[in-house]
Design an enzyme around this catalytic site. Sequence first.
Site, PDB file in Angstrom:
ATOM      1  CB  CYS A  78      -0.990  -0.049   1.149  1.00  0.00           C
ATOM      2  SG  CYS A  78      -2.394   1.023   0.840  1.00  0.00           S
TER       3      CYS A  78
ATOM      4  CG  HIS B 179      -3.025  -2.915   4.137  1.00  0.00           C
ATOM      5  ND1 HIS B 179      -1.991  -2.255   4.780  1.00  0.00           N
ATOM      6  CD2 HIS B 179      -3.766  -1.955   3.556  1.00  0.00           C
ATOM      7  CE1 HIS B 179      -2.111  -0.966   4.592  1.00  0.00           C
ATOM      8  NE2 HIS B 179      -3.176  -0.744   3.847  1.00  0.00           N
TER       9      HIS B 179
ATOM     10  CD  GLU C  59       0.325  -4.843   5.862  1.00  0.00           C
ATOM     11  OE1 GLU C  59       0.311  -5.521   4.808  1.00  0.00           O
ATOM     12  OE2 GLU C  59       0.179  -3.604   5.894  1.00  0.00           O
TER      13      GLU C  59
HETATM   14  N1  GLN Z   1      -3.489   6.489   1.025  1.00  0.00           N
HETATM   15  C1  GLN Z   1      -2.271   6.218   1.696  1.00  0.00           C
HETATM   16  C2  GLN Z   1      -1.125   7.094   1.163  1.00  0.00           C
HETATM   17  O1  GLN Z   1      -1.278   7.872   0.277  1.00  0.00           O
HETATM   18  C3  GLN Z   1      -1.888   4.762   1.592  1.00  0.00           C
HETATM   19  C4  GLN Z   1      -2.912   3.940   2.312  1.00  0.00           C
HETATM   20  C5  GLN Z   1      -2.401   2.728   3.010  1.00  0.00           C
HETATM   21  O2  GLN Z   1      -1.203   2.449   3.115  1.00  0.00           O
HETATM   22  N2  GLN Z   1      -3.339   2.015   3.556  1.00  0.00           N
HETATM   23  O3  GLN Z   1      -0.056   6.995   1.666  1.00  0.00           O
END
Ligand code: GLN
Length: 207
Positions: free
Chosen positions: A78, A171, A173
């Site tokens: 992410c 995610h 994890e």
């Molecule tokens: N939207 C987040 C960002 O721009 C990332 C979201 C996440 O890691 N769950 O960093």
Amino acid sequence: MRIGVLALQGSFIEHINMLEELGVTATPVYKPDELEGIDGFIIPGGESTTMLNLMHEFGIFEPLKEKARAELPVMGTCAGMLLLAKEVSNPGMETLTLIDISVKRNAFGRQIDSFEASVDIPLLGKEPFLAIFIRAPLIERTSPDVEILGRLNDGTAVAVRQERMLAVSFHPELTQDTRLHRYFLEIVADCLEEEVKSVREAAIPAD
Ligand code: GLN
């Protein structure tokens, strides 16, 4: 095998727990000297701008970039994927530029916040991966050098690999499914084997 997990912000504890469950030594990493003796590295989910700013504050941004370019396998989940991408939009930000993809932040169609979806990742087996997306980044472009490992039903790429770099927009994890972490550990093990081979070859005198 020792895996470092960037522990400045975000879901690093969940990554560490999952690695320990897999019998691997997992080390939280804050500072550049802690990159020594690390065989693989994970950048967790969280808030990418905050993570980036903290990386600069702790002086680890450049050393990590250098070590990853030279030898270190890295997995990003992410926000971690945003930090690995070559280009980021909505808004743009500085990144480690380790995977040749363009990624748009917080841009998952109309699904603004969180959702779960099953993702087909054939190399992890037939069972789809039940993936958790939280304000997830959207991969808008992949270079031909990037392998797409997994897609949503609508074809959107959500798991990619470029050589020893691995990134997913969800995610793993936060689930009980360890398959993606195990796959990353295989990449790390392959890199270690290559290293041993090249050291051995260098030690054999040429005729
Ligand atoms: N939207 C987040 C960002 O721009 C990332 C979201 C996440 O890691 N769950 O960093």
